[in-house]
Write a protein that holds these residues in place. Structure first.
Motif, PDB file in Angstrom:
ATOM      1  N   THR A   1      45.373  24.642  81.842  1.00 42.02           N
ATOM      2  CA  THR A   1      44.854  25.910  82.357  1.00 42.02           C
ATOM      3  C   THR A   1      44.201  25.753  83.719  1.00 42.02           C
ATOM      4  OG1 THR A   1      42.829  25.578  81.093  1.00 42.02           O
ATOM      5  CG2 THR A   1      44.540  26.925  80.076  1.00 42.02           C
TER       6      THR A   1
ATOM      7  N   GLU B   1      42.761  35.301  79.845  1.00 39.69           N
ATOM      8  CA  GLU B   1      43.166  35.248  81.254  1.00 39.69           C
ATOM      9  C   GLU B   1      42.783  33.897  81.840  1.00 39.69           C
ATOM     10  OE1 GLU B   1      41.437  38.513  83.355  1.00 39.69           O
ATOM     11  OE2 GLU B   1      42.662  39.991  82.316  1.00 39.69           O
ATOM     12  N   ILE B   2      43.697  33.339  82.605  1.00 35.86           N
ATOM     13  CA  ILE B   2      43.403  32.085  83.301  1.00 35.86           C
ATOM     14  C   ILE B   2      43.917  32.188  84.725  1.00 35.86           C
ATOM     15  CG2 ILE B   2      43.377  30.611  81.264  1.00 35.86           C
ATOM     16  CD1 ILE B   2      46.211  29.783  81.946  1.00 35.86           C
ATOM     17  N   ASP B   3      43.202  31.545  85.621  1.00 38.17           N
ATOM     18  CA  ASP B   3      43.586  31.539  87.025  1.00 38.17           C
ATOM     19  C   ASP B   3      44.590  30.420  87.240  1.00 38.17           C
ATOM     20  OD1 ASP B   3      43.785  31.864  89.741  1.00 38.17           O
ATOM     21  OD2 ASP B   3      41.858  30.914  90.186  1.00 38.17           O
TER      22      ASP B   3
ATOM     23  N   GLY C   1      47.761  33.242  91.048  1.00 38.56           N
ATOM     24  CA  GLY C   1      47.477  34.524  90.419  1.00 38.56           C
ATOM     25  C   GLY C   1      46.923  34.301  89.024  1.00 38.56           C
ATOM     26  N   THR C   2      46.606  35.390  88.386  1.00 41.67           N
ATOM     27  CA  THR C   2      46.032  35.302  87.047  1.00 41.67           C
ATOM     28  C   THR C   2      47.111  35.488  85.999  1.00 41.67           C
ATOM     29  OG1 THR C   2      43.942  36.188  87.863  1.00 41.67           O
ATOM     30  CG2 THR C   2      44.306  36.296  85.500  1.00 41.67           C
TER      31      THR C   2
ATOM     32  N   ARG D   1      47.971  36.327  82.163  1.00 36.83           N
ATOM     33  CA  ARG D   1      47.334  37.101  81.105  1.00 36.83           C
ATOM     34  C   ARG D   1      48.270  37.154  79.911  1.00 36.83           C
ATOM     35  NH1 ARG D   1      45.476  43.383  81.631  1.00 36.83           N
ATOM     36  NH2 ARG D   1      44.713  43.440  79.521  1.00 36.83           N
TER      37      ARG D   1
END
Length: 135
Positions: free
Chosen positions: A20, A81-83, A87-88, A90
Protein backbone atom coordinates in the motif's frame (compact mmCIF):
# COMPACT_ATOMS: atom_id res chain seq x y z
CA UNK A 1 -3.36 -20.34 8.38
CA UNK A 2 -0.99 -20.85 11.32
CA UNK A 3 0.53 -23.93 9.72
CA UNK A 4 -2.70 -25.91 9.91
CA UNK A 5 -2.79 -25.80 13.71
CA UNK A 6 -6.24 -26.22 15.22
CA UNK A 7 -7.45 -23.83 17.86
CA UNK A 8 -10.14 -21.32 18.73
CA UNK A 9 -11.81 -19.78 15.68
CA UNK A 10 -10.46 -16.26 15.41
CA UNK A 11 -12.54 -15.43 12.35
CA UNK A 12 -9.55 -15.65 10.02
CA UNK A 13 -9.29 -18.29 7.32
CA UNK A 14 -6.51 -16.54 5.42
CA UNK A 15 -4.51 -13.35 5.04
CA UNK A 16 -3.40 -11.60 1.86
CA UNK A 17 -0.57 -9.10 2.23
CA UNK A 18 -0.92 -5.96 0.12
CA UNK A 19 1.61 -3.33 -0.90
CA UNK A 20 0.00 0.00 0.00
CA UNK A 21 3.01 2.24 -0.25
CA UNK A 22 6.63 2.23 -1.19
CA UNK A 23 7.62 0.75 2.15
CA UNK A 24 4.22 -0.04 3.63
CA UNK A 25 2.37 -3.35 3.66
CA UNK A 26 -1.20 -3.92 4.86
CA UNK A 27 -3.33 -7.02 4.98
CA UNK A 28 -6.73 -8.25 3.87
CA UNK A 29 -8.53 -10.82 6.01
CA UNK A 30 -10.20 -13.75 4.24
CA UNK A 31 -13.21 -15.46 5.78
CA UNK A 32 -14.78 -18.51 4.10
CA UNK A 33 -18.34 -19.61 4.83
CA UNK A 34 -19.73 -22.88 3.54
CA UNK A 35 -23.06 -22.95 5.41
CA UNK A 36 -26.54 -22.76 3.99
CA UNK A 37 -27.09 -19.12 4.93
CA UNK A 38 -24.78 -16.14 4.91
CA UNK A 39 -26.49 -13.44 6.93
CA UNK A 40 -25.78 -10.11 8.54
CA UNK A 41 -24.13 -11.73 11.57
CA UNK A 42 -21.34 -13.12 9.37
CA UNK A 43 -20.60 -9.64 7.99
CA UNK A 44 -20.68 -8.15 11.53
CA UNK A 45 -18.12 -10.70 12.69
CA UNK A 46 -15.85 -9.96 9.72
CA UNK A 47 -16.09 -6.23 10.46
CA UNK A 48 -14.98 -6.80 14.04
CA UNK A 49 -12.09 -9.04 12.93
CA UNK A 50 -10.91 -6.37 10.47
CA UNK A 51 -10.92 -3.78 13.26
CA UNK A 52 -9.25 -6.11 15.79
CA UNK A 53 -6.49 -7.08 13.34
CA UNK A 54 -6.15 -3.52 11.99
CA UNK A 55 -6.55 -4.88 8.48
CA UNK A 56 -7.23 -2.75 5.44
CA UNK A 57 -10.20 -4.80 4.25
CA UNK A 58 -11.89 -8.18 4.32
CA UNK A 59 -13.00 -10.74 1.77
CA UNK A 60 -15.98 -12.96 2.56
CA UNK A 61 -16.02 -16.02 0.28
CA UNK A 62 -19.37 -17.80 0.49
CA UNK A 63 -20.50 -21.13 -0.90
CA UNK A 64 -24.13 -19.97 -1.00
CA UNK A 65 -25.54 -16.62 -2.10
CA UNK A 66 -25.60 -14.13 0.77
CA UNK A 67 -28.82 -12.51 1.93
CA UNK A 68 -29.72 -9.05 0.66
CA UNK A 69 -29.28 -7.73 4.20
CA UNK A 70 -25.74 -9.17 4.33
CA UNK A 71 -24.85 -7.40 1.09
CA UNK A 72 -26.31 -4.15 2.43
CA UNK A 73 -24.31 -4.52 5.64
CA UNK A 74 -21.11 -5.17 3.65
CA UNK A 75 -21.75 -2.05 1.56
CA UNK A 76 -22.30 0.01 4.71
CA UNK A 77 -18.70 -0.72 5.77
CA UNK A 78 -17.60 1.87 3.23
CA UNK A 79 -14.41 2.03 1.23
CA UNK A 80 -10.71 1.64 1.95
CA UNK A 81 -8.55 4.26 0.29
CA UNK A 82 -4.81 4.23 -0.25
CA UNK A 83 -2.53 6.70 -1.96
CA UNK A 84 -0.84 4.96 -4.89
CA UNK A 85 1.44 7.88 -5.72
CA UNK A 86 -0.31 8.52 -9.03
CA UNK A 87 -3.73 8.78 -7.42
CA UNK A 88 -5.96 7.29 -4.80
CA UNK A 89 -7.08 3.67 -5.12
CA UNK A 90 -10.51 3.03 -3.64
CA UNK A 91 -12.16 -0.34 -3.10
CA UNK A 92 -14.90 -1.80 -0.86
CA UNK A 93 -13.78 -2.43 2.73
CA UNK A 94 -15.79 -5.66 2.83
CA UNK A 95 -16.20 -7.65 -0.37
CA UNK A 96 -18.59 -10.58 -0.63
CA UNK A 97 -17.60 -13.11 -3.28
CA UNK A 98 -19.16 -16.44 -4.23
CA UNK A 99 -17.19 -19.62 -4.84
CA UNK A 100 -19.13 -20.10 -8.08
CA UNK A 101 -18.25 -16.60 -9.32
CA UNK A 102 -14.59 -17.00 -8.42
CA UNK A 103 -14.32 -20.36 -10.20
CA UNK A 104 -16.22 -19.10 -13.25
CA UNK A 105 -14.05 -15.98 -13.43
CA UNK A 106 -17.06 -13.65 -13.19
CA UNK A 107 -16.03 -12.27 -9.77
CA UNK A 108 -12.66 -10.98 -8.66
CA UNK A 109 -11.50 -9.35 -5.43
CA UNK A 110 -10.69 -5.66 -5.86
CA UNK A 111 -7.38 -5.18 -4.07
CA UNK A 112 -4.16 -3.20 -4.50
CA UNK A 113 -1.02 -5.00 -5.59
CA UNK A 114 -0.28 -8.21 -3.70
CA UNK A 115 3.14 -8.04 -2.07
CA UNK A 116 4.93 -11.27 -2.92
CA UNK A 117 8.08 -10.20 -1.06
CA UNK A 118 6.51 -10.83 2.35
CA UNK A 119 6.01 -14.54 1.74
CA UNK A 120 8.51 -16.97 3.17
CA UNK A 121 10.10 -19.51 0.89
CA UNK A 122 8.99 -23.05 1.70
CA UNK A 123 11.59 -25.45 3.02
CA UNK A 124 12.83 -27.96 0.50
CA UNK A 125 11.78 -31.49 1.31
CA UNK A 126 14.34 -34.26 1.35
CA UNK A 127 14.15 -36.35 -1.80
CA UNK A 128 13.43 -39.99 -1.14
CA UNK A 129 13.60 -42.59 -3.81
CA UNK A 130 10.68 -44.87 -4.31
CA UNK A 131 11.39 -48.51 -3.65
CA UNK A 132 10.84 -51.31 -6.14
CA UNK A 133 7.59 -53.25 -6.13
CA UNK A 134 8.02 -56.95 -5.52
CA UNK A 135 6.02 -59.18 -7.87
Amino acid sequence: WKGGQKGADTGIDGIVYLRTGRTKTDKAIIEVKGGETVGVDVVHKLKSVIERERALCGLLVALRSPSRQALTEAASAGFAEIDMGTGTARFPRIQVLSVEGLLAGTEHPRLPIIDSTVFKKAKREAKKTQGELSV
